[in-house]
Scaffold this motif. Structure first.
Motif, PDB file in Angstrom:
ATOM      1  N   ASP A  47       0.832  -1.188   0.000  1.00 17.97           N
ATOM      2  CA  ASP A  47       0.000   0.000   0.000  1.00 17.97           C
ATOM      3  C   ASP A  47       0.875   1.249   0.000  1.00 17.97           C
ATOM      4  O   ASP A  47       1.845   1.351   0.748  1.00 17.97           O
ATOM      5  N   PRO A  49       1.126   5.201   0.915  1.00 19.42           N
ATOM      6  CA  PRO A  49       0.427   6.159   1.779  1.00 19.42           C
ATOM      7  C   PRO A  49      -0.441   7.107   0.965  1.00 19.42           C
ATOM      8  O   PRO A  49      -0.102   7.497  -0.155  1.00 19.42           O
ATOM      9  N   GLU A  50      -1.575   7.469   1.547  1.00 21.92           N
ATOM     10  CA  GLU A  50      -2.529   8.319   0.832  1.00 21.92           C
ATOM     11  C   GLU A  50      -2.116   9.779   0.895  1.00 21.92           C
ATOM     12  O   GLU A  50      -1.864  10.333   1.962  1.00 21.92           O
ATOM     13  N   MET A  51      -2.065  10.412  -0.257  1.00 24.30           N
ATOM     14  CA  MET A  51      -1.667  11.815  -0.359  1.00 24.30           C
ATOM     15  C   MET A  51      -2.804  12.719   0.111  1.00 24.30           C
ATOM     16  O   MET A  51      -3.974  12.460  -0.182  1.00 24.30           O
ATOM     17  N   PRO A  53      -5.513  15.691   0.185  1.00 23.98           N
ATOM     18  CA  PRO A  53      -6.268  16.240  -0.955  1.00 23.98           C
ATOM     19  C   PRO A  53      -5.792  17.630  -1.344  1.00 23.98           C
ATOM     20  O   PRO A  53      -5.160  18.342  -0.558  1.00 23.98           O
ATOM     21  N   GLU A 478      -0.940  17.665   7.863  1.00 25.06           N
ATOM     22  CA  GLU A 478      -1.320  16.510   7.036  1.00 25.06           C
ATOM     23  C   GLU A 478      -0.225  16.186   6.017  1.00 25.06           C
ATOM     24  O   GLU A 478       0.043  15.012   5.736  1.00 25.06           O
ATOM     25  N   PHE A 482       1.933  12.677   5.783  1.00 22.31           N
ATOM     26  CA  PHE A 482       2.091  11.948   4.521  1.00 22.31           C
ATOM     27  C   PHE A 482       3.569  11.696   4.232  1.00 22.31           C
ATOM     28  O   PHE A 482       3.971  10.579   3.902  1.00 22.31           O
TER      29      PHE A 482
END
Length: 498
Positions: A47, A49-51, A53, A478, A482
């Protein structure tokens, strides 16, 4: 600037062989090497990591192909552009907005290198863009024969952020030009010629400033920078002396330290080396000492407490002036002060700066005192440059104030410090693997992996062993989360392959 490893979500992580016995939030290499067993790792997750928005939509790219750009880069561009294309798979940037960059395929990246610490408040910041557009409709450039308000407004506002007697402004076009001018003025004012800088320093790439620069990667086999001498850099991490209380920072090295409160043996040793340089390598009278408040290209090196204060005293006793190179530390980047030299409780005789003054716009400056001013009477700058720079720092609604500079910086810095990525108290970070340089191929692998997961950082130091993190000063908590997740995963991926 600290030997950070990373938390790997509570598991030990190291970039070299060895072992340690207990789980940790963050591990540091000791002088002998505090290392972790590979068995401490679980197989890396696939997976990414989610960036965070972003509500900005870039324009669709319709320009030339990647292959054509690389062909032109090889055949027609300065050869240095190929030398600094670090990635195996180059990044083809198309557009930027605040802390984000987009490539020609529309992929978004979190930019934590900011044009090497020059994009101070974010790419294409709306307020800066508006100021540039407004000035372009009025006047681009004229000559100092005429008096036009933009230049004078900017000089007044810039001077207001310096302590007395630093009130005289010379505007230039780059950091190298600023340091060139500072060399000339120092020699004219003192009547002396020799200049001292620190090893590992970077002060520019012009024929004069190459002499000040102490890094072989930026040297050429020709005569340059006459009468420039390098002295030992007071690096309490990689240098021969350093302890656990040397730095004026909330994060220290973990080298053993037996110094009494308020006493720093490491500083005394490095000052002794400077005295040795005075005794052996330069005349009794010198022109200047150039020093970055924190070394940037040299690997974000922070000095022991009182080093610059003691060095400035020795320099002035020998007729020299003291120059603070604020190219990578100025305009609030150190978080606690507007200028890096203020963190050392010193007042230099000259301060030099570059593109960070205007969010990457080509401009620099030398700030000095009325006593030194008479030796040089020439300086010029365009109306558009002054307008852009005024909008970045000091307009009626200045962008740095708009970002609540010190509050934002310190909140983000604190979050980085407590969130398991050891750092300094600055928005100029570096991550060291150990006191011994990490092999270039290892650095390149982690560097590439971080990019492939959507984060752009830099590399630096004499051996290229430091990951440099110098974000625009609009990043958020945030964004830090990230990046930390990405960096942890990249280190973990590297360790698993070994």
């Amino acid at each position: 600037m600290y030997k950070a490893i990373s938390s790997l979500s509570g598991r030990c992580a190291a970039l070299t062989r060895g072992s340690c016995s207990r789980p940790c939030l963050a591990y540091f290499h000791r002088a002998s090497g505090a290392l972790c067993q590979k068995s401490a790792f679980k197989p890396p997750s696939t997976d990414v990591p989610e960036m965070p928005p972003c509500n900005f939509s870039p324009e669709k790219y319709t320009g030339m192909s990647k292959d054509r750009m690389i062909e032109i880069r090889r055949q027609n561009c300065n050869p240095m552009t190929m030398k600094v294309t670090y990635y195996k798979k180059p990044v083809f940037i198309h557009q930027g907005y605040m802390q984000w960059l987009w490539d020609v395929d529309g992929r978004r990246y979190l930019d934590l290198f900011a044009g090497v610490a020059t994009v101070s408040v974010g790419h294409c910041h709306p307020k800066v863009t508006a100021a540039a557009e407004q000035q372009l409709k009025k006047l681009w450039h004229t000559t100092n024969i005429y008096v036009y308000p933009t230049l004078h407004e900017y000089c007044e506002k810039l001077a207001s952020h310096f302590p007395d007697p630093l009130k005289v402004i010379y505007l230039t076009n780059s950091g190298s030009e600023s340091n060139d001018l500072a060399i000339l003025m120092a020699r004219l004012h003192t009547g002396n010629n020799d200049i001292i800088t620190l090893r590992g320093s970077y002060h520019g790439g012009s024929p004069q400033t190459i002499g000040l620069t102490s890094n072989a990667a930026y040297k050429y086999p020709v005569a340059s920078g006459f009468d420039s001498t390098n002295t030992m850099c007071p690096d309490v991490f990689r240098g021969p002396w350093g302890g656990s209380h040397c730095r004026d920072s909330p994060v220290q090295t973990i080298r053993e330290c037996t110094c009494a409160q308020g006493h720093c043996m490491a500083n005394e040793q490095y000052i002794a080396q400077l005295k040795e340089t005075f005794a052996t390598s330069v005349p009794n009278r010198i022109a200047a000492f150039f020093g970055e408040p924190i070394q940037g290209v040299g690997g974000a090196v922070q000095y022991p407490k009182n080093y610059l204060k003691d060095a400035y005293k020795l320099v002035r006793e020998r007729g020299g002036i003291c120059v603070a190179d604020e190219v990578q530390t100025g305009f609030g980047r150190t978080g606690s002060h507007f200028w890096g030299f203020q963190g050392h409780d010193v007042i230099p005789d000259m301060v030099t700066m570059a593109k960070g003054i205007g969010n990457g716009f080509p401009m620099g400056a030398v700030v000095t005192t009325p006593v030194i001013q008479p030796v040089f009477q020439l300086s010029s700058q365009s109306a558009i440059s002054c307008s852009v720079h005024s909008s970045v720092v000091y307009n009626e609604s200045p962008v740095l104030t708009y970002l609540q500079l010190f509050g934002v910086d310190q909140k983000v810095q604190t979050w980085i410090s407590v969130s398991r990525l050891p750092s300094s108290s600055h928005l100029q970070y570096s991550v060291h693997a150990s006191r011994d340089p990490l092999p270039p191929e290892a650095m390149a692998e982690i560097f590439e992996d971080v990019k492939d997961m959507g984060v752009l950082i830099g590399k630096g130091a004499i051996y290229g062993q430091t990951f440099r993190i110098k974000p625009p000063m609009c990043i958020t908590k945030e964004d830090v989360d990230f990046f930390m997740a990405v960096f942890d995963k990249s280190v973990r991926n590297y360790m698993e392959k070994r």
